[in-house]
Design a protein around this motif. Structure first.
Motif, short mmCIF file in Angstrom:
data_model
loop_
_atom_site.label_atom_id
_atom_site.label_comp_id
_atom_site.label_asym_id
_atom_site.label_seq_id
_atom_site.Cartn_x
_atom_site.Cartn_y
_atom_site.Cartn_z
N LEU A 1 0.79 -1.14 -0.11
CA LEU A 1 -0.06 0.09 -0.04
C LEU A 1 0.93 1.14 -0.10
O LEU A 1 1.89 1.19 0.60
CB LEU A 1 -1.00 0.06 1.16
CG LEU A 1 -2.05 -1.16 1.35
CD1 LEU A 1 -2.71 -1.02 2.76
CD2 LEU A 1 -2.99 -1.06 0.12
N SER A 2 0.33 2.27 -0.77
CA SER A 2 1.16 3.48 -0.45
C SER A 2 0.86 4.07 0.77
O SER A 2 -0.15 3.74 1.73
CB SER A 2 0.33 4.52 -1.57
OG SER A 2 -0.91 5.00 -1.15
N ALA A 3 1.74 4.97 1.38
CA ALA A 3 1.99 5.58 2.36
C ALA A 3 0.40 6.13 3.03
O ALA A 3 0.04 5.80 4.21
CB ALA A 3 2.83 6.69 2.71
N GLU A 4 -0.28 6.86 2.09
CA GLU A 4 -1.58 7.42 2.32
C GLU A 4 -2.63 6.25 2.58
O GLU A 4 -3.44 6.44 3.44
CB GLU A 4 -1.84 8.09 0.89
CG GLU A 4 -2.97 9.09 1.24
CD GLU A 4 -3.54 9.87 0.10
OE1 GLU A 4 -4.70 10.12 -0.19
OE2 GLU A 4 -2.52 10.21 -0.82
N LYS A 5 -2.46 5.20 1.84
CA LYS A 5 -3.58 4.20 1.98
C LYS A 5 -3.26 3.24 3.15
O LYS A 5 -4.24 2.91 3.92
CB LYS A 5 -3.60 3.33 0.67
CG LYS A 5 -4.45 3.84 -0.44
CD LYS A 5 -4.76 3.00 -1.37
CE LYS A 5 -5.72 3.54 -2.46
NZ LYS A 5 -5.51 2.81 -3.93
N ALA A 6 -2.08 3.28 3.55
CA ALA A 6 -1.66 2.34 4.87
C ALA A 6 -2.01 3.15 6.07
O ALA A 6 -2.16 2.45 7.25
CB ALA A 6 -0.09 2.42 4.58
N LYS A 7 -2.07 4.51 5.88
CA LYS A 7 -2.63 5.29 7.38
C LYS A 7 -3.96 4.69 7.76
O LYS A 7 -4.89 4.52 7.30
CB LYS A 7 -2.87 6.74 6.87
CG LYS A 7 -2.46 7.51 8.04
CD LYS A 7 -2.67 8.88 7.58
CE LYS A 7 -2.73 10.03 8.69
NZ LYS A 7 -2.89 11.29 8.16
#
Lengths: 390, 279
Positions: free
Chosen positions: B239-245
């Motif tokens: 996941l991208s950092a944004e989606k992993a949040k």
């Protein structure tokens, strides 16, 4: 005079600390103390109290942070119980030796094991020799009053020592009692702003807590022990001032029941009130009985205690802590040594009662009285009410 | 059902120590169930298992299970377990702690036990709060969360248990969730059988003290949140950092095979004994 409110005693203590306008509160949750600091954290968060609240990761850190903050000259408060107090043990010695006027509430609870969250005095007795001024409260109003007095005693420049205010866990902390409150102006009139003598200040650098080599160690110890003994006069002064200020009078040692009674109970903490009822009942039944309540445990009010007991033939000392393998319980040890070599010494009985939250009732005191009066207590101390088939 | 009752009767001190203290919806009971199933699946005898627990809701587990148990002091479960394991390395030592126990008051012991890589099976039931004492903030309370000591939100950053154990040197590090009970069983068994310091973090909802103050209306909401935010580690890593949040990665984070402290100790002893024999 302030308003009288029915309130949980822990919350009343938190209110007292707020009224004293402390600068720093550091604390770790432990039953049954938690309500006090929880309430203080609310005051800080709401902006009702302009202080830093440090939710530390252990009691060792709570006391360490208190030492640090007090060393900068901040009015500092913390509270704990039992295992938490035991974890503070190392730092308990540091605060008085650095002459830091920290005030701490100890919601007395028994030390494990067996694991117990209930009340006795084993936690503070393990800290007896740390050099703190140690006060015991009998009820909720006292807990409120003596918390405020504690700051004035601690911060007096003739004293500059930490003060531990002991209140019985659950029996006092979780009880709803009618408490007479004060407003901030009244407290301010009683408790002056803290003027620290030596602080960690970059403009006037000092070293705190350095090594004491054998050539100076004993002198340093003697100095702060002398300060502890001298604090007795200040305690007396502050209690008298409080009486004048509020009309509620306290003394280091107090008597009730018959004057010059033959048999006298000695109690410390909330058991005093139970004993008081028992003494009233016994007097009503034409018994010659009295009671001495000890409020100041350290420094021990030697003269006052001796005077209070001078007419007694029999003294029944109630200890709420066991000194395993010792001659008797901690309070009885003091009182016995007080009368050592005295030709008119009373017969001193010691009863260890109410450990780990075991209830001690009015009836228990009446039974103790009957045994003492009949001279039927033979052992150095009796552990009261142990079930032989448990 | 009958099989479950048998397990309960065999592994729990059910007729002495119940009812338990766990609130309705507490994740700790689910972890306890998984623990029992795992010990049973491994075929261990109750007598070779020692459970050491700290103080708090999680600590009560040592009272409920019918193993050799020590209900220790707050924060010191790992130190007591260290003594037990080194004196008798054949014992299966399971340590149960809460987040307050393992990471706050006993935080120092946690990193050092992991650094030593001593063969302990360590369960940390992380509910982000001091549950038993009334819901004060702990060192895993998320930033901004409301607790009784942080009424306007936690200001301190929280520990990531998994990263901490990994960096400190643990051989095996995994995370499970109380919602994913079957997944927890697998990870629990691996934790119990892995050599060296093996950690399983169990994300365990505390609705009573944490959820109610943090916009989880019911217990079910907490489990729904867990269901929706839990992500298998393999997927999470993509996941991208944004989606992993806000997502909670579950799975095995560290799987090393370094010798444990007690193995190194045994080797040293064998060496020295052999040398002494030659002298």
């Amino acid at each position: 005079m302030g308003k009288r409110v029915g309130i949980e005693v822990s919350l009343a203590v938190a209110e007292a600390v707020k009224l004293c306008d402390v600068d720093v509160v550091s604390a770790y949750p432990i039953t049954p103390q938690t309500h006090i600091v929880e309430e203080l954290s609310h005051y800080v968060a709401n902006g009702d109290l302009d202080a830093a609240f440090i939710p530390v990761e252990s009691e060792h850190s709570a006391m360490s942070a208190a030492v640090g903050s007090s060393a900068t000259g901040a009015r500092t408060y913390t509270a704990t119980s039992a295992q938490g107090l035991a974890l503070m043990h190392e730092i308990m010695f540091i605060a008085p030796s650095m002459r830091l006027p920290i005030v701490m509430t100890i919601a007395n609870r028994s030390l494990s094991g067996p694991i117990s969250i209930w009340n006795d005095h084993s936690d503070i007795m393990a800290e007896r020799d740390t050099g703190w001024i140690q006060i015991f409260c009998e009820n909720g109003q006292e807990s409120f009053d003596l918390t405020i007095c504690a700051f004035r005693i601690a911060e007096d420049k003739r004293v500059l020592l930490p003060v531990g205010v002991n209140m019985d866990g659950f029996i006092l902390t979780h009880m709803i009692e009618p408490i007479e409150f004060m407003d901030k102006a009244e407290v301010k009139a009683f408790l002056p702003d803290y003027k620290p003598q030596l602080t960690l200040n970059p403009k006037k650098p000092v070293s705190m807590g350095p090594v004491g080599v054998p050539e100076v160690y004993m002198e340093a110890k003697k100095q702060y022990e002398q300060a502890l003994w001298d604090s007795k006069d200040v305690v007396k002064e502050v209690l008298a001032a409080w009486g004048k200020h509020t009309g509620r009078k306290y003394a280091m040692v107090e008597c009730n029941g018959k004057k010059k009674a033959k048999t006298v109970f000695v109690t410390m903490g909330s058991l005093g009130e139970t004993a008081m009822t028992a003494v009233d009942n016994l007097i009503a039944a034409k018994q010659d009985v009295g009671q001495v309540r000890l409020r100041l445990w350290r420094p021990f009010p030697k003269e006052e205690m001796k005077k209070a007991l001078k007419d007694a033939a029999k003294v029944v000392v109630i200890d709420r802590a066991l000194s395993p393998g010792g001659v008797c319980g901690p309070v009885a040890t003091e009182i016995k040594s007080l009368f050592y070599g005295d030709k008119n010494a009373p017969k001193i009985y010691n009863i260890v009662a109410g450990l780990g939250g075991r209830d001690v009732s009015v009836k228990d005191f009446e039974e103790m009285y009957a045994l003492a009066k009949g001279g039927k207590i033979k052992d150095d101390y009796v552990i009261w009410g142990v079930k032989s088939n448990a | 059902m009958a099989e479950r009752t048998q397990l309960i009767h065999h592994y729990l001190r059910h007729n002495k120590k119940f009812p338990h203290v766990y609130c309705a919806g507490c994740g700790h009971g689910i972890a306890l169930g998984s623990l029992i199933r795992s010990v049973h699946a491994l075929g261990w005898s109750k007598d070779e298992v020692v459970m050491v627990a700290g103080i708090g809701c999680s600590g009560r587990m040592a009272v409920y299970v019918d193993f050799n148990t020590v209900h220790a002091v707050h924060g010191r479960a790992l130190t007591i377990a260290t003594g037990i394991k080194l004196s008798n390395p054949n014992l299966k030592v399971i340590v149960v702690m809460g987040d307050g126990d393992a990471l706050s008051i006993g935080g120092n012991h946690f990193i050092h036990a992991a650094r030593r890589n001593i063969g302990l099976s360590v369960l940390v039931l992380n509910n982000n709060i001091y549950g038993m004492t009334g819901g004060q903030c702990s060192s895993t309370t998320p930033l901004g969360a409301t607790t009784t000591t942080t009424p306007f939100g936690q200001m301190e950053k929280s520990f990531d248990l998994v990263e901490l154990a990994a960096a400190a040197g643990a051989n095996y590090v995994a995370r499970a969730s109380a919602f994913h009970a079957q997944g927890m069983d697998k990870l629990m068994q691996a934790t119990f059988t892995h050599r060296g310091f093996s950690l399983l973090e169990v994300v365990s909802p505390c609705h009573t003290q944490y959820g109610r103050k943090n916009k989880f209306k019911t217990v079910v909401d907490m489990y729904r949140w867990l269901k929706e935010s839990a992500t298998p580690l393999e997927q999470y890593r993509k996941l991208s950092a944004e989606k992993a949040k806000g997502r909670i990665p579950l799975g095995v984070f560290v799987d090393r095979d370094e010798p444990s402290l007690e193995e190194r100790y045994a080797d040293l002893r064998a060496d020295q004994t052999a040398q002494a024999g030659r002298r």
